[in-house]
Design an enzyme around this catalytic site. Structure first.
Site, mmCIF file in Angstrom:
data_model
loop_
_atom_site.group_PDB
_atom_site.id
_atom_site.type_symbol
_atom_site.label_atom_id
_atom_site.label_comp_id
_atom_site.label_asym_id
_atom_site.label_seq_id
_atom_site.Cartn_x
_atom_site.Cartn_y
_atom_site.Cartn_z
ATOM 1 C CG ASP A 184 -1.904 1.076 1.294
ATOM 2 O OD1 ASP A 184 -2.723 1.158 0.371
ATOM 3 O OD2 ASP A 184 -1.883 1.860 2.267
ATOM 4 C CD GLU A 192 16.882 -14.297 3.716
ATOM 5 O OE1 GLU A 192 16.423 -15.026 4.625
ATOM 6 O OE2 GLU A 192 17.380 -13.178 3.930
#
Length: 575
Positions: free
Chosen positions: A221, A273
């Site tokens: 957002d 990751e």
């Protein structure tokens, strides 16, 4: 071709169609009038049948709901209104079982004023560690009685709220000026200070919390608003999220500052990751987690910076959403968008509607060239519903032919219009209340979904309670009135999504399709052999046009084999 073709084995997000679920308005399992996570889970088969690849869920976190959940008080829990963490885990699991990925909203520009950090900041002294997580400043004037600068809120009024009064000495002099905090949206949404390492660490932890629970990505957002220009200089214009297209968004000191890109590089490293790899060590095309930017940024070259290879994966294409229903405007939006994103190796992410804009079935029913309204009230000029729906179907037919990813907003596949006659007393958008009604607000696009024409609340629940009333027109547009009905908007969307996948349009190359009138938008799409196999043609002229190929899908009826005004088709092209 001005956009080269990709490959079918590219990462999923490069050509995915993603469906936005606004949780309070999707499906209400407990009957309290507000949608919830069990309601979403129960309706997952509908999304699987529709043919989308993923769903994006607007905020469901712990919140006082001053701004429909975009005021987050607890980023690691589910608000009681929507359910529990167990419900979220079940939703993610069932979605994955259905072949759907799950993207959740992340709100990093601000927290709720009820967030523990902000409550601690209010209790702490100026200059404290607690206050350093937010943007507190002394006010102007002898006692600090005026805001620190002239910034205006996106939701109207000053972007500053006074936190402390001035402290006066015994002799009547000012010992300490009044303190204010920045809130670019509502006073219940204080802006975080992204120069503070604690803020970085907290959001890295939040990302990992949800990644560990299995989410496939985050829609971010106000992605262009986290970093403010040093010194917070005056800016006497309203802090509009979507400013004029002829200005550089970053000229405003609260938007599109270069420092935001460091944040997203760090987040990308965290998400990488979690990337799943194949046995040979290569990246699993189905195994990447993604970041999606809500960045209302102009020009296109600046917007493309958010999707460089080491930053976000996608950014909503508001350049296309804002394009007027004119052939030249649409052509320019498509070509500039593809070229801008191609320059950084990113897919273009198309969108026509979401929870912040007037639904395109209504927006396109306004006279061509009308500035995009923030909302539509009963005493405003009303859209032509017939024209609006016809153009909306054509616009979607164009959008889903274009290479890259696309987002759909709940209910647009039914042709749901904006609720343009909501009584003002039921409106909940803070922009409506802060503007004293001058801004209609966004509630009209957030009305609960229509599932069954003759059921209570059109099947939204079994009790008939709804947090916003539905317009009468929703009953005839309900899912059960359109399912299996040839020519219905729902079946059009299902067909478009199926044929898009079958013909590989999400990773196709694209070139202009020539030999048609100027008021017709037409593109040829093809594979890596350089041969175009599919055409998309949209007629914006006043007369029907001949088609240069066999019709595969049409947004509306043809006239003697010719394409009428405000209608689009996909055609098969002969090599």
């Amino acid at each position: 071709m001005f956009h080269a073709p990709g490959r079918s084995d590219e990462a999923w997000w490069r050509h995915a169609v993603i469906y936005q679920v606004y949780p309070r308005s999707w499906a209400d399992a407990d009957g309290d009038g507000v949608g919830d996570l069990p309601g979403i889970t129960a309706r997952l088969p509908y999304l699987a049948r529709l043919g989308v690849d993923a769903l994006w869920i607007s905020p469901f976190y712990g919140s006082p709901m001053a701004d429909a959940g975009y005021d987050v008080a607890d980023y690691r829990d589910i608000d009681d209104l929507f359910g529990t963490l167990a419900d979220a885990d079940r939703l993610i699991e069932r979605a994955h079982e259905s072949g759907l990925k799950v993207i959740v909203d992340l709100v990093p520009n601000h927290t709720s004023s009820e967030h523990p950090w902000f409550q601690a900041a209010l209790e702490a002294e100026p200059g404290s560690r607690e206050r350093a997580r937010y943007i507190f400043r002394e006010g102007r004037g002898e006692r600090g009685e005026e805001p620190p600068n002239d910034w205006q809120s996106v939701f109207w009024g000053s972007a500053w709220t006074q936190a402390d009064p001035a402290v006066m000495a015994a002799d009547g002099t000012v010992e300490r000026k009044a303190q204010w905090y920045l809130d670019l949206f509502d006073s219940t949404q204080p802006d975080l200070d992204w120069t503070n390492p604690e803020v970085w660490e907290e959001f890295d932890s939040v990302l990992r919390f949800w990644l560990d629970r299995g989410v496939d990505g985050f829609r971010v957002d106000v992605a262009h608003g986290l970093v403010k220009r040093a010194g917070l200089p005056d800016w006497d214009a309203m802090a509009e999220m979507a400013g004029a297209e002829d200005i550089r968004t970053g000229d405003a000191p609260m938007w599109d500052q270069d420092g935001v890109h460091e944040v997203y590089r760090a987040w990308r490293r965290t998400l990488d990751e979690y990337t799943r790899h194949l046995p040979d060590g290569s990246v699993d095309p189905d195994g990447q987690r993604i970041l999606v930017a809500e960045a209302w940024v102009e020009p296109m070259e600046r917007a493309a910076l958010y999707v460089r290879p080491d930053e976000m994966h996608q950014a909503f294409n508001f350049h296309y959403l804002n394009a007027a229903w004119r052939a030249e405007d649409l052509r320019v939006a498509v070509e500039e968008s593809l070229r801008g994103n191609d320059a950084v190796g990113a897919p273009t992410t198309w969108v026509l509607s979401n929870h912040d804009v007037v639904r395109h079935a209504s927006r396109l029913g306004l006279p061509v060239g009308t500035p995009r309204p923030h909302g539509i009230a009963a005493d405003d000029p009303q859209p032509d519903e017939v024209v609006g729906l016809r153009r909306a179907r054509a616009a979607t037919t164009l959008m889903l032919a274009l290479p890259g990813s696309a987002y759909l907003y709940q209910g647009e596949e039914l042709g749901l219009p904006e609720h343009t006659s909501l009584p003002h007393e039921v409106r909940q958008d803070p922009s409506h209340h802060r503007s004293m009604g001058e801004d209609v607000g966004r509630d009209g696009c957030r009305v609960p979904m229509a599932w069954e024409a003759d059921a209570p609340a059109a099947g939204f629940n079994t009790t008939g309670r709804t947090w916003l009333p539905q317009p009468a027109s929703y009953a005839e547009l309900a899912v059960d009135r359109q399912e299996g009905v040839e020519g219905s908007t729902l079946e059009l969307y299902r067909t478009l999504l199926r044929v898009r996948r079958e013909r590989g349009l999400g990773w196709a190359g694209i070139a202009p399709l020539t030999g048609l009138p100027d008021d017709v938008v037409a593109f040829a799409l093809g594979g890596d052999d350089g041969v175009a196999h599919t055409g998309v043609v949209v007629n914006l002229s006043s007369s029907p046009v001949e088609l240069p190929g066999e019709v595969l899908v049409a947004s509306g009826p043809l006239e003697g084999g010719r394409l009428p005004t405000d209608t689009a088709v996909w055609i098969g092209l002969r090599p």
